[in-house]
Scaffold this active site. Structure first.
Site, PDB file in Angstrom:
ATOM      1  N   CYS A 287      -6.715  69.544  73.204  1.00 19.55           N
ATOM      2  CA  CYS A 287      -7.225  70.340  72.395  1.00 19.55           C
ATOM      3  C   CYS A 287      -7.692  71.280  72.538  1.00 19.55           C
ATOM      4  O   CYS A 287      -9.034  71.502  72.004  1.00 19.55           O
ATOM      5  CB  CYS A 287      -8.686  68.681  72.405  1.00 19.55           C
TER       6      CYS A 287
ATOM      7  N   HIS B 134     -12.004  67.510  63.973  1.00 20.17           N
ATOM      8  CA  HIS B 134     -11.176  68.339  64.729  1.00 20.17           C
ATOM      9  C   HIS B 134      -9.577  67.977  65.335  1.00 20.17           C
ATOM     10  O   HIS B 134      -9.268  66.819  65.509  1.00 20.17           O
ATOM     11  CB  HIS B 134     -12.025  67.300  66.286  1.00 20.17           C
TER      12      HIS B 134
END
Lengths: 391, 391
Positions: A83, A338
């Site tokens: 991420c 996200h």
């Protein structure tokens, strides 16, 4: 040595775009950034992405995206740091520009999660954790963070409700952000009534799954940056004043301390040192709140709040409009969304717009210095950037 | 600006290591490189890898490998550029050092293909091609290269046997290389009797599937490099005098010319320009011969041979011991092996050892300037480095 400036930013709305491919999304973001930079074309591309290999069945991603955007031939590669891939792409792209290996570099991020159904995405996201020593035993990525959230609540005496002020506020900010995946307000009742994903983390405590792409254009040297800003009709410059990256163990069982994100502290110190400022000089920040507890821990480990006190301070109104720093007016990972490998680039693009004063959502109070904080894994790979507005 | 030097190299033997994990292999290579550099520890890690996501179910790869090697905390990320990932890692690592973002950087490469059976590896390798416009229709990566090989043979009038001198020689070189996956000689009969994988490519025309890891240590500035070389008992320095990267379309159908690898030509020109030399100044080269035709085309498109003539020249003895340049004394991808994302780093490590005079296999004739050529996809992403020996 010449300084590095960001002269253009672009992003797509974040959402579930079943009808668009990853290359289409990325091309839109990249061309917005090029137009924002007065048309200057990048001579290299670094793209942050986590899951093209697992969800899109696509490697050679850098070349694919460069070609589809009409930039066939330029140096192009993908950076993977789970991420934190977008942040890591910025780190690599900064070095390319600073070193003079390339003088105009696009740093992009892309994630296309709706190529697969949720169980497959959950499995792909778990690859941020240790395949042999964690995932093998059946834990999900939310499960790992849930253990940390539970420990944090026990150690510092917080309730489910105490931690839920974060998503409440993030949804409010996102309601102003035209790029956000969840641009709507919520209520404490809705948050506390939402289903538990991995105890104590509820649906409304976690970032959603979504697609998105973002890009920023980096150039070398004040002269070039001024020339481009002028062509784009702007009189401010945004300098990348510092970048810091640090890592930790991937498996959380071998961490020194589960509620202290050491990589976040190290990366922030490095970026601030490079920029020649202290944490108190930061006016605005975008931090990586994949889960509510992550947002609070980020504030603490960057150094904005003492350990264990961020939830209390946030509930009291700190880090909000008029405070220093103001934090996550995009809506954060929680509500802006996200798109995994793109998130770090969204944060940078948003911070640039807040510094320039043209962010089209909830506006910061004319910040001069901004910080972005992007993480891969459970604070395994962290990248912090410090951006500074020049007159 | 300070120059960049390679002060240490390390690699594992290439093979099918079912009993060792990727992190174990990588740690061995990295520590060999650290020891070769007199014990200097890297302060950042860039790792080239293609298939950890698909075959090892592992992302966050940079942090994982740094931690397992005992270097927890340092900046670390993965670079993906298909089979050119190792070269792309060198490109990014060079920029980190050159820019001063980090002063001692390990550039590594890892591929662990024996995590899966051959059909899965074949599918994973195909992700180097275009998922939507090529692989979707059922073509394999060897299939794509086979089409190019057939066209090359037709255009320039070569037979199966004509092209088979390349693997014949590569196997001979590999028989001297203690790190090679296939360290044995072969015969023209064995090559021509080997089964066809994708017509006209036979088993002995293609690189094998294998595991391996390699690493090189880059440092900033002559002073630091001399200090380390002295501590390691060497009086020569190896400078990274140039790096070039270029890309092409991923899908080969939209190429301008299927038998000219434009990205190879561009990357080579860029690396040579940066080094301030011409192609005729190169004494030694390691080129990316994933298939026999790829090796020949590399010689042509780098500029060592006119288009279409490399097979004839090679058969006549060019590019072999005593010529300029001498090429692929490692045995090449064909016989040294091709641990995909690590291959570009193997090439650099081998070229460094040839320049230093301590390559433990078939030795070059005391070269002063070496070139490495690494490709991802069907010449989609190409990285060329130029290395130079200093007294």
């Amino acid at each position: 040595m010449e300084k590095v400036f960001i002269v253009g930013v672009g992003m797509t709305k974040i959402g579930r775009f079943y009808e668009q491919s990853g290359r289409e999304l990325f091309s839109q973001a990249l061309w917005k950034a090029i137009e924002d930079a007065g048309g200057v074309k990048p001579r290299a591309l670094v793209v942050g992405n986590m899951m093209s290999s697992t969800l899109m069945n696509q490697d050679s991603l850098g070349a694919l995206l460069a070609d589809y955007a009409g930039l066939r031939g330029i140096p192009a590669f993908k950076v993977e740091a789970a991420c934190g891939s977008g942040g890591a792409a910025l780190y690599a792209g900064y070095a390319l520009v600073k070193s003079g290996v390339a003088d105009v570099v696009a740093v992009g991020g892309l994630e296309k999660q709706t190529e697969a159904t949720t169980p497959y995405v959950t499995r792909a996201l778990a690859q941020a954790a240790d395949a042999d020593f964690e995932v093998f035993y059946g834990v999900t990525f939310t499960g790992l963070n849930a253990m940390i959230a539970r420990l944090y609540m026990q150690l510092f005496g917080y309730s489910d409700e105490d931690l839920s002020y974060w998503p409440l506020k993030m949804h409010e900010y996102a309601s102003y952000n035209p790029y956000a995946q969840l641009p709507r307000k919520t209520s404490m009742k809705e948050i506390l009534d939402s289903p538990v994903i991995a105890d104590p983390i509820r649906l409304f405590h976690a970032a959603p799954i979504g697609d998105g792409a973002a890009a920023v254009i980096l150039v070398r040297g004040e002269e070039k940056a001024r020339e481009i800003a002028k062509a784009a009709g702007r009189d401010t410059l945004i300098e990348v004043a510092g970048v810091g990256m640090a890592t930790d163990s991937v498996d959380i069982a071998s961490r020194n301390n589960l509620v202290v994100m050491e990589a976040t502290a190290k990366a922030a110190q490095e970026a601030l040192r490079m920029a020649g400022i202290g944490v108190k000089d930061v006016d605005y920040a975008e931090v990586h709140d994949a889960f509510h507890v992550t947002g609070y821990a980020a504030l603490e480990d960057i150094g904005f709040a003492p350990k264990g006190e961020a939830p209390r301070l946030f509930k009291e109104g700190r880090f909000q409009k008029g405070d220093k720093p103001e934090v996550n007016f995009s809506g954060g990972l929680k509500a802006r969304g996200h798109p995994v490998g793109a998130t770090g680039v969204y944060q940078v693009a948003e911070a640039v717009m807040q510094l320039r004063g043209d962010f089209p959502g909830f506006k910061a109070s004319s910040p001069e210095t901004a910080l972005t904080h992007n993480m891969g894994g459970v604070s395994t790979i962290t990248v912090v950037s410090v951006l500074r507005r020049w007159k």
